[in-house]
Design a protein around this motif. Sequence first.
Motif, short mmCIF file in Angstrom:
data_model
loop_
_atom_site.label_atom_id
_atom_site.label_comp_id
_atom_site.label_asym_id
_atom_site.label_seq_id
_atom_site.Cartn_x
_atom_site.Cartn_y
_atom_site.Cartn_z
N UNK A 95 1.42 -49.03 8.48
CA UNK A 95 1.44 -47.57 8.62
C UNK A 95 0.18 -47.09 9.35
N UNK A 96 -0.96 -47.68 8.99
CA UNK A 96 -2.22 -47.29 9.65
C UNK A 96 -2.16 -47.53 11.15
N UNK A 97 -1.56 -48.66 11.52
CA UNK A 97 -1.47 -49.00 12.94
C UNK A 97 -0.76 -47.88 13.71
N UNK A 98 0.37 -47.43 13.16
CA UNK A 98 1.11 -46.38 13.86
C UNK A 98 0.37 -45.06 13.80
N UNK A 113 -1.55 -41.42 5.04
CA UNK A 113 -0.81 -42.58 4.55
C UNK A 113 -0.60 -42.47 3.04
N UNK A 114 -1.65 -42.11 2.34
CA UNK A 114 -1.58 -42.02 0.87
C UNK A 114 -0.49 -41.03 0.43
N UNK A 115 -0.38 -39.91 1.15
CA UNK A 115 0.63 -38.90 0.81
C UNK A 115 2.04 -39.47 0.90
N UNK A 116 2.30 -40.19 2.01
CA UNK A 116 3.64 -40.76 2.21
C UNK A 116 3.92 -41.88 1.22
N UNK A 117 2.88 -42.65 0.89
CA UNK A 117 3.04 -43.74 -0.08
C UNK A 117 3.49 -43.15 -1.42
N UNK A 118 2.87 -42.03 -1.79
CA UNK A 118 3.22 -41.40 -3.06
C UNK A 118 4.64 -40.84 -3.00
#
Lengths: 241, 392
Positions: A95-98, A113-118
């Motif tokens: 995810x970070x790469x994109x 990223x953290x928001x989407x992971x949650x």
Amino acid sequence: MIVVEGLRKRFGTVQALHDVSFTAANGRITGLLGHNGAGKSTTLRILSTVIRTDEGRALVDGSDCATESLQVRRSLGVLPHASGLYPHLSGRENIHYYARLHGLPEDQVGPATAMLIERLGLSEVVDRRAKGYSQGERLKVSLARALIHKPRTVILDEPTNGLDVNAVRMLRELIRELRTSGCCVLFSSHVMQEVAALCDDIVIIAHGRVVVSGTPEQILAATHTTDLEEAFVRAADGVAA
Amino acid sequence: MNAVTTVFRKEVLENLRDRRVVFSALVFGVLLAPIIFALTTTLMSKRLIRDQDRPLKLPVVGVEHAPNLMNFLKENGADIVAVDLTESSAMAAVRSGERDFVLIVPDTYGDKLKTGGSAPLDFIVDTSNSGTSSGANRAQRLLNAYGQQLATLRLLVRGVSPEVLQPIDVRTLDIATPAGRSLLILGMMTYFCFMSMLMGGFYLAIDTTAGERERGSLEPLLSLPISREALILGKILATSAYMAVSLLLTLIAFSIVLLFVPLEALGMSANFGPRIVLSIFAIMVTFVPVGAGLMTIVASFTRSNREAQTWLSFVMMIPMAPVLFAVVNNTKPSVPLMAIPSLSQHLIATGLMRGDQIALGHVAASLASTLLLGALLIWVATRLYRREAILG
């Protein structure tokens, strides 16, 4: 907002698209429906600027996919047919790469990223290597990757293929959320029930041509039936006959 | 962060986690070449030392006919073994390998010597057997020396200067430096270095193009808001980084191995201090863009991982060919040759090992032609990436 006008595309001796025109509005879910090989993926590939149309034009939020491809790609979130995750990277690294390639500032990469992971319930698997992911986990990470830059327009290529019921439900819920937030969502499928369960507008494509499009009611009226399944079969095969 | 840097960092990290890549790039190539090198040179020098120190074992038929000759041979380190064989059985023994060689003193030997004639000796040897040639040469040299001694005595007895028999006196002045003598072996070293450099980028070149396409990750990557030039540049840079690291590790491994290899026993010495290692690295690393560009181009033409591997194994031989040719022919450096990438790096690197003065013009020509070709190949690779067919 997606506007497609008179797309034609030839690969060698195969005329993949003859004449494809449709509109997908903001705040609505549009389903691109057709048999395998009807031209769905080619249309989506032209929209995601990976290939160019021979004739006609495709606009995303007013930007031309051929001439302003960078602008188009900025506003687009694409969930491809194959997940295309990097097996040796963890979900988070994927995810970070994109996020970085979308040009997110470094201090926003982590929080976004953290928001989407949650939201996607990925926290348990996201730091494992993508190699060992289940089908559903792969889909979730690919979705997170496609949505990391909060795109206004989201394109999903046969997203439900091979998914279990829970994953499909999760996906539908997410797509509806995107609609509520005002996104333009375009997704392709060869399963009518899939499209009927979700879409505000349906575009039926067969042999490289749009045969009928509109709301489910309009399609039923146009094909003189009361069953969407039947409508799809009639519309798709009517062209072939 | 810049897109090129992002792609570069991701490719380096991802491939560092791939055991196959790490093994081939950082272990296999780096260790294999120096180990082969150490083994062959050690074996060679062991054999040489063994042959020199071992007493010459000389089977003789008819020892009793030539007591003085036997004494001379014994004094000069030969170990006389009296055997009882006929001429034909002696030949059979040499042919079968039972004996390395046999000296036969016929019974007419003594009479011929006494009358001042030419005394016959039969030396039976199989010259096609390379394993016995150094012993046979030693035996023949001893026999010739004895003959020379007798001739000198005969002339002195007749009051003639022995120099009559030596109208010319050839002196061989060997100007080869010890480092120069090791060149054939050290020449192979640049070959190994090229090999491990290319192996270092081999899997990255495949993985970043054909591999990415095969896994289906190329298409979403191309729908991101970055230019394809930035994408391929980041990938080529990652491939180049692996190649450079492989090269450096190989050179370091070589310099360590050379500390333990008895090169001096072979009459050789190698110029391989840290300064030379760094200079060789600086010269050879200029070839990295050429190798990375070439492999990336080939890999982007192929449809699958497997196909890419097959093709690349062939293509890797292209830059190696001039090097091999130069090693075998002992090619001397010249400006036109410096226009050939890989050959020019080989010639300059071997020159550095030999301790030669390197002409600045040569370095400039090598640098210019190599970097130009590298830039051209990378440009071609970026053009290839703009095609739609890149999706396969």
